[in-house]
Motif scaffolding. Structure first.
Motif, PDB file in Angstrom:
ATOM      1  N   ASP A 128       0.860  -1.181   0.000  1.00  0.00           N
ATOM      2  CA  ASP A 128       0.000   0.000   0.000  1.00  0.00           C
ATOM      3  C   ASP A 128       0.894   1.228   0.000  1.00  0.00           C
ATOM      4  O   ASP A 128       1.711   1.412   0.909  1.00  0.00           O
ATOM      5  N   VAL A 129       0.756   2.081  -1.007  1.00  0.00           N
ATOM      6  CA  VAL A 129       1.606   3.266  -1.132  1.00  0.00           C
ATOM      7  C   VAL A 129       1.479   4.184   0.071  1.00  0.00           C
ATOM      8  O   VAL A 129       2.447   4.829   0.484  1.00  0.00           O
ATOM      9  N   SER A 130       0.308   4.239   0.680  1.00  0.00           N
ATOM     10  CA  SER A 130       0.108   5.129   1.830  1.00  0.00           C
ATOM     11  C   SER A 130       0.943   4.708   3.034  1.00  0.00           C
ATOM     12  O   SER A 130       1.070   5.476   3.995  1.00  0.00           O
ATOM     13  N   SER A 131       1.545   3.509   3.001  1.00  0.00           N
ATOM     14  CA  SER A 131       2.405   3.050   4.098  1.00  0.00           C
ATOM     15  C   SER A 131       3.823   3.600   3.979  1.00  0.00           C
ATOM     16  O   SER A 131       4.664   3.317   4.834  1.00  0.00           O
ATOM     17  N   SER A 132       4.113   4.349   2.940  1.00  0.00           N
ATOM     18  CA  SER A 132       5.464   4.846   2.701  1.00  0.00           C
ATOM     19  C   SER A 132       5.782   5.976   3.664  1.00  0.00           C
ATOM     20  O   SER A 132       5.248   7.084   3.538  1.00  0.00           O
ATOM     21  N   GLU A 133       6.669   5.693   4.628  1.00  0.00           N
ATOM     22  CA  GLU A 133       7.053   6.696   5.624  1.00  0.00           C
ATOM     23  C   GLU A 133       8.559   6.651   5.879  1.00  0.00           C
ATOM     24  O   GLU A 133       9.013   6.834   7.003  1.00  0.00           O
ATOM     25  N   ASP A 134       9.329   6.389   4.840  1.00  0.00           N
ATOM     26  CA  ASP A 134      10.765   6.197   5.032  1.00  0.00           C
ATOM     27  C   ASP A 134      11.604   7.408   4.660  1.00  0.00           C
ATOM     28  O   ASP A 134      12.821   7.354   4.693  1.00  0.00           O
ATOM     29  N   GLY A 135      10.979   8.508   4.269  1.00  0.00           N
ATOM     30  CA  GLY A 135      11.738   9.703   3.930  1.00  0.00           C
ATOM     31  C   GLY A 135      12.205   9.784   2.498  1.00  0.00           C
ATOM     32  O   GLY A 135      12.888  10.724   2.121  1.00  0.00           O
ATOM     33  N   PHE A 136      11.843   8.814   1.667  1.00  0.00           N
ATOM     34  CA  PHE A 136      12.267   8.834   0.270  1.00  0.00           C
ATOM     35  C   PHE A 136      11.314   9.631  -0.616  1.00  0.00           C
ATOM     36  O   PHE A 136      11.660   9.961  -1.734  1.00  0.00           O
ATOM     37  N   ASP A 137      10.094   9.891  -0.173  1.00  0.00           N
ATOM     38  CA  ASP A 137       9.076  10.475  -1.035  1.00  0.00           C
ATOM     39  C   ASP A 137       9.231  11.986  -1.161  1.00  0.00           C
ATOM     40  O   ASP A 137       9.570  12.680  -0.202  1.00  0.00           O
ATOM     41  N   ASN A 138       8.958  12.486  -2.358  1.00  0.00           N
ATOM     42  CA  ASN A 138       8.975  13.921  -2.638  1.00  0.00           C
ATOM     43  C   ASN A 138       7.537  14.409  -2.653  1.00  0.00           C
ATOM     44  O   ASN A 138       6.834  14.285  -3.659  1.00  0.00           O
ATOM     45  N   ALA A 139       7.070  14.938  -1.532  1.00  0.00           N
ATOM     46  CA  ALA A 139       5.669  15.321  -1.388  1.00  0.00           C
ATOM     47  C   ALA A 139       5.252  16.381  -2.397  1.00  0.00           C
ATOM     48  O   ALA A 139       4.064  16.522  -2.695  1.00  0.00           O
ATOM     49  N   ALA A 140       6.210  17.125  -2.945  1.00  0.00           N
ATOM     50  CA  ALA A 140       5.899  18.189  -3.902  1.00  0.00           C
ATOM     51  C   ALA A 140       5.803  17.688  -5.334  1.00  0.00           C
ATOM     52  O   ALA A 140       5.535  18.478  -6.234  1.00  0.00           O
ATOM     53  N   MET A 141       6.000  16.374  -5.554  1.00  0.00           N
ATOM     54  CA  MET A 141       6.084  15.866  -6.919  1.00  0.00           C
ATOM     55  C   MET A 141       5.163  14.660  -7.104  1.00  0.00           C
ATOM     56  O   MET A 141       5.530  13.532  -6.780  1.00  0.00           O
ATOM     57  N   PRO A 142       3.936  14.844  -7.607  1.00  0.00           N
ATOM     58  CA  PRO A 142       3.122  13.679  -7.950  1.00  0.00           C
ATOM     59  C   PRO A 142       3.867  12.777  -8.925  1.00  0.00           C
ATOM     60  O   PRO A 142       4.591  13.239  -9.810  1.00  0.00           O
ATOM     61  N   ALA A 143       3.681  11.465  -8.774  1.00  0.00           N
ATOM     62  CA  ALA A 143       4.514  10.495  -9.490  1.00  0.00           C
ATOM     63  C   ALA A 143       4.303  10.490 -10.987  1.00  0.00           C
ATOM     64  O   ALA A 143       5.145   9.978 -11.731  1.00  0.00           O
ATOM     65  N   GLY A 144       3.201  11.042 -11.473  1.00  0.00           N
ATOM     66  CA  GLY A 144       2.961  11.040 -12.907  1.00  0.00           C
ATOM     67  C   GLY A 144       4.017  11.784 -13.699  1.00  0.00           C
ATOM     68  O   GLY A 144       4.258  11.473 -14.876  1.00  0.00           O
ATOM     69  N   TYR A 145       4.697  12.753 -13.062  1.00  0.00           N
ATOM     70  CA  TYR A 145       5.702  13.529 -13.791  1.00  0.00           C
ATOM     71  C   TYR A 145       6.918  12.681 -14.147  1.00  0.00           C
ATOM     72  O   TYR A 145       7.634  12.988 -15.111  1.00  0.00           O
TER      73      TYR A 145
END
Length: 547
Positions: A128-145
């Motif tokens: 589940d993508v919502s479980s991602s809490e490891d600090g790797f995600d760029n909250a300012a960048m939706p993945a479609g880009y």
């Protein structure tokens, strides 16, 4: 790829005042827990640049590494990419060097293998993508880009040169293609020369298929092969559905009463506008884009491209510093998994038929709810929206072992994408990152701060790694000054050189809403209709009908 404003917050290009970017310590903890043995031997991860460990002995390599033939995105050398090593460093064809006077950087192959190992994030794909809490995600960048960037790469590198001419010109010293953002991957050569891409009953319309479950899909042969202008746009189920959106956007404009030529122009210009005003600011920072766009009194636009100087302005070369290094920043943005719609997550690579690999009819469960990939006007973002990973030196685990559908698994072949990229930079004669920084007039980052402590590096770094680390040291939200300048120069330069781009329109052109971005394009195409209740019909302003 890899590829990168609206409501998203964009970090300025100025370096961070802290030595390490936000979230780096959390990554170090994650890597230490998951791969303590590896990190105990490698001077990277959570270690501070101020405390350099002892140099690491590179592993013994008994046989020369082989990239092996690739079947997927960014896995093979496009025709003509070897121009700098098999012709002259100043030679230009389909490809060339932005900085031909700089010397190639050739660190030991074994050292590159060690570096590639360090660049693997060992985290397994999430259920589940919502479980991602490891600090790797760029909250300012939706993945479609990430996948818009891949689509754009295919658009400018499409090679339709006849095989007989390819054999006569293996280094592509004569450029038969126009590497512009003209959607040749969608339109081919037009309905008269590529009629198989068009509706036989109304050749102004692009061909769109329907699956047995009622989903729109790319037209396909009975074997499942997509009938599109560029087969690379069927490599995965995200980019294939993005390609489909451009087909339906074109048909939307035709159905509003436009001719084929008018509809194609409108699709191209909306796409180009989204590149300049949505994609590019997210990838390099809006301040750099604003500084490089130079409007003229005539209403036309041009870009400040002081370093990108193609010899043939009608068929400009693509710089290897861009295609082999800077634009491959998108590889660090790729997730191990994506939530395609509510409560349905697929791994990037997994068991056949249960992952996101393409070259097959669109499965019903893998249909894209674009609200999980872009900001769609009028829709609240879902809680589990996919974000791109930060631009940094850690690539998601699936990219460390590319499957046979992407890279042929032959004896001695390299399956790790980071390793392939590092080797390719050497094979094609790319300069070091610090040398490119100096050529751009940007203070170079020393190897100690990059985390490269081995003396065998000679105080220099591979350009691709340098660009990723430069972004990481500034927080990873977008590219740093070296990577950002190269990417912006080439993208804006190609648009400025294209006589048919919106920047060169005889009268100044903008969409009806100047804030138009990829979410608007997808909504206009009808690709988001399954996500909306009674979506309002998109009206085409009268002025957009003017040629």
């Amino acid at each position: 790829m890899s590829a990168e404003v609206s409501a998203a917050a964009v970090v300025a290009l100025a370096p961070s005042s802290s030595e390490e970017p936000a979230g780096l310590s959390r990554r170090g903890a994650l890597l230490s827990a998951a791969s303590a043995g590896l990190l105990s031997a490698l001077p990277m991860g959570a270690r501070s640049a101020s405390a350099a460990p002892a140099p690491v002995a590179a592993p013994t390599v008994r046989k020369p590494a082989r990239l092996g033939p690739g079947a997927g995105h960014a896995t093979g050398n496009p025709r003509g990419a070897e121009v700098a090593v098999k012709a002259r460093r100043g030679q230009q064809g389909r490809f060339g060097l932005m900085f031909p006077s700089l010397q190639p950087f050739s660190p030991p192959e074994a050292l590159l293998a060690v570096l590639a190992q360090r660049m693997v994030d060992p985290r397994q794909p999430l259920a589940d993508v919502s479980s991602s809490e490891d600090g790797f995600d760029n909250a300012a960048m939706p993945a479609g880009y990430t996948y818009l960037g891949q689509f754009m790469d295919h658009d400018i590198t499409l090679d339709i040169t006849p095989l007989s001419l390819q054999k006569a010109d293996p280094l592509a010293l004569k450029n038969f293609n126009t590497p512009f953002f003209d959607l040749a991957s969608v339109y081919g050569r037009g309905p008269s020369e590529d009629p198989h891409l068009y509706d036989a009953e109304n050749p102004a319309l692009l061909l769109v298929a329907t699956t047995p479950e009622g989903l729109s899909d790319l037209p396909r042969t009975p074997a499942g092969t997509a009938i599109i202008g560029d087969p690379r746009n069927d490599e995965n189920l995200i980019v294939s559905q993005l390609h489909l959106a451009f087909l339906t956007l074109h048909n939307h404009f035709v159905e509003l009463g436009n001719s084929f030529t008018e509809a194609r122009r409108l699709v191209r210009w909306h796409y180009q506008w989204a590149i300049v005003h949505d994609f590019l600011p997210r990838m390099v920072g809006s301040s750099l884009v604003d500084a490089m766009l130079l409007p003229e009194a005539s209403g036309r636009g041009r870009a400040d491209t002081r370093f990108y100087k193609p010899g043939n302005r009608l068929k400009p070369m693509i710089p290897l510093e861009f295609s082999v290094c800077a634009y491959r920043f998108g590889h660090s943005m790729i997730r191990a998994e994506y939530e395609m719609h509510d409560n349905t997550t697929f791994p990037l690579f997994g068991p056949a038929g249960q992952d996101l690999r393409g070259s097959r009819p669109l499965p019903y469960d893998a249909r894209a709810d674009w609200n999980y990939f872009f900001d769609i006007p009028g829709l609240e973002p879902p809680m589990g929206r996919n974000t791109a990973r930060l631009i940094d030196t850690q690539l998601s685990l699936p990219l460390a072992n590319l499957p046979p559908t992407v890279v042929s698994h032959i004896d001695g072949a390299i399956y790790a994408l980071a390793h392939r990229n590092l080797l390719r930079g050497v094979a094609l004669g790319l300069p070091a990152g610090q040398d490119v920084a100096k050529a751009l007039g940007i203070p170079p980052i020393p190897n100690a701060r990059l985390g490269l402590y081995e003396p065998e590096w000679g105080n220099k770094a591979p350009l691709w790694f340098y660009i990723l680390k430069e972004a990481e040291l500034q927080g990873g939200r977008h590219l740093g000054p070296v990577g950002g300048r190269i990417v912006a120069e080439v993208i804006l330069g190609l648009l400025s050189l294209d006589p048919d781009s919106y920047l060169n329109a005889h009268t100044r052109w903008t969409p009806a809403d100047p804030a138009f971005g990829m979410g608007d394009l997808l909504k206009m195409s009808g690709a988001t209709s399954t996500q909306e209740e009674d979506a309002p019909e998109e009206e085409l302003p009268e002025e957009l009908h003017d040629p």
